[in-house]
Motif scaffolding. Structure first.
Motif, PDB file in Angstrom:
ATOM      1  N   LEU A 155       0.824  -1.219   0.000  1.00  0.00           N
ATOM      2  CA  LEU A 155       0.000   0.000   0.000  1.00  0.00           C
ATOM      3  C   LEU A 155       0.859   1.269   0.000  1.00  0.00           C
ATOM      4  O   LEU A 155       0.551   2.223  -0.713  1.00  0.00           O
ATOM      5  N   THR A 156       1.924   1.284   0.802  1.00  0.00           N
ATOM      6  CA  THR A 156       2.769   2.485   0.806  1.00  0.00           C
ATOM      7  C   THR A 156       3.438   2.680  -0.556  1.00  0.00           C
ATOM      8  O   THR A 156       3.619   3.803  -0.990  1.00  0.00           O
ATOM      9  N   SER A 157       3.769   1.591  -1.237  1.00  0.00           N
ATOM     10  CA  SER A 157       4.338   1.697  -2.593  1.00  0.00           C
ATOM     11  C   SER A 157       3.362   2.384  -3.533  1.00  0.00           C
ATOM     12  O   SER A 157       3.744   3.253  -4.331  1.00  0.00           O
ATOM     13  N   LEU A 158       2.101   1.998  -3.444  1.00  0.00           N
ATOM     14  CA  LEU A 158       1.081   2.610  -4.301  1.00  0.00           C
ATOM     15  C   LEU A 158       0.918   4.094  -3.995  1.00  0.00           C
ATOM     16  O   LEU A 158       0.791   4.917  -4.905  1.00  0.00           O
ATOM     17  N   VAL A 159       0.934   4.446  -2.723  1.00  0.00           N
ATOM     18  CA  VAL A 159       0.814   5.852  -2.320  1.00  0.00           C
ATOM     19  C   VAL A 159       2.001   6.662  -2.856  1.00  0.00           C
ATOM     20  O   VAL A 159       1.829   7.739  -3.431  1.00  0.00           O
ATOM     21  N   ILE A 160       3.211   6.138  -2.680  1.00  0.00           N
ATOM     22  CA  ILE A 160       4.418   6.848  -3.128  1.00  0.00           C
ATOM     23  C   ILE A 160       4.447   6.957  -4.649  1.00  0.00           C
ATOM     24  O   ILE A 160       4.775   8.009  -5.192  1.00  0.00           O
ATOM     25  N   MET A 161       4.089   5.866  -5.359  1.00  0.00           N
ATOM     26  CA  MET A 161       4.056   5.932  -6.829  1.00  0.00           C
ATOM     27  C   MET A 161       3.056   6.969  -7.307  1.00  0.00           C
ATOM     28  O   MET A 161       3.321   7.724  -8.243  1.00  0.00           O
ATOM     29  N   ASN A 162       1.907   7.035  -6.650  1.00  0.00           N
ATOM     30  CA  ASN A 162       0.893   8.030  -6.995  1.00  0.00           C
ATOM     31  C   ASN A 162       1.415   9.440  -6.755  1.00  0.00           C
ATOM     32  O   ASN A 162       1.221  10.334  -7.582  1.00  0.00           O
ATOM     33  N   GLN A 163       2.105   9.647  -5.637  1.00  0.00           N
ATOM     34  CA  GLN A 163       2.643  10.966  -5.318  1.00  0.00           C
ATOM     35  C   GLN A 163       3.667  11.403  -6.365  1.00  0.00           C
ATOM     36  O   GLN A 163       3.637  12.540  -6.837  1.00  0.00           O
ATOM     37  N   VAL A 164       4.598  10.521  -6.727  1.00  0.00           N
ATOM     38  CA  VAL A 164       5.632  10.871  -7.703  1.00  0.00           C
ATOM     39  C   VAL A 164       5.011  11.143  -9.066  1.00  0.00           C
ATOM     40  O   VAL A 164       5.366  12.113  -9.730  1.00  0.00           O
ATOM     41  N   SER A 165       4.046  10.310  -9.477  1.00  0.00           N
ATOM     42  CA  SER A 165       3.423  10.540 -10.789  1.00  0.00           C
ATOM     43  C   SER A 165       2.604  11.827 -10.786  1.00  0.00           C
ATOM     44  O   SER A 165       2.613  12.572 -11.761  1.00  0.00           O
TER      45      SER A 165
END
Length: 181
Positions: free
Chosen positions: A160-170
């Motif tokens: 879940l944290t990976s998805l949050v971070i990927m969303n933030q960077v994109s």
């Protein structure tokens, strides 16, 4: 288990807590420091990343020493290899972050391009860290210690944290693209 137990603690602290927080500092939705200046956020990011790297290096040192004491082979599992690569990558990423503090060292690069490459390569490093944590959760030690629903919940955290971070960077990349047009 005494010396060994420091390894998962330090690695989880480095990659699940400190690095995650260091990346979320720049999020307008989730940062505790959203009202602070960009300069303050950069300094806090820098400090948290340095602490994360220190914890990761200590965690790597602990497991290496523990394996040496017990006569076990080093870096022979996917978790061990990915973990070593992740710690080395994190060290390189921190060195790359220094270039953002002194962008004049990179004469033919714009600051915007340096930031984009740092954020993108940082995302790769973060995902490597999450992959290594998840591989560690598949180890015999972890699966014997954490069972049933707890194992699935533990596995869900880095996912879940990976998805949050990927969303933030994109989102940051898309925002930058939109503001340039």
């Amino acid at each position: 288990a005494g010396l060994f137990s420091w390894h998962p603690l330090l690695m989880a602290l480095a990659f699940s807590f400190l690095m995650t927080e260091a990346l979320l500092i720049f999020s307008p939705e989730t940062s505790l420091l959203r009202s602070f200046s960009r300069k303050v956020k950069v300094r806090v990011h820098w400090a948290l990343q340095l602490l994360a790297l220190l914890c990761a290096l200590l965690g790597l040192g602990v497991i290496t020493y523990n394996k040496h004491l017990n006569g076990k082979a080093h870096f022979v599992t996917w978790h061990g290899l990915t973990g070593l690569l992740t710690v080395l990558y994190a060290g390189g990423q921190c060195a790359g972050g220094v270039l953002l503090l002194y962008p004049k060292l990179m004469k033919n690069w714009t600051l915007a391009k340096l930031k984009l490459y740092h954020a993108t390569s940082g995302l790769v490093g973060y995902l490597l860290g999450c992959a290594s944590l998840m591989l560690g959760m598949c180890s015999l030690w972890f699966t014997a210690s954490v069972t049933s629903v707890s194992w699935y919940l533990a596995m869900l955290c880095p996912l879940l944290t990976s998805l949050v971070i990927m969303n933030q960077v994109s989102n940051a990349y898309l925002y930058r693209k939109r503001s340039q047009h």
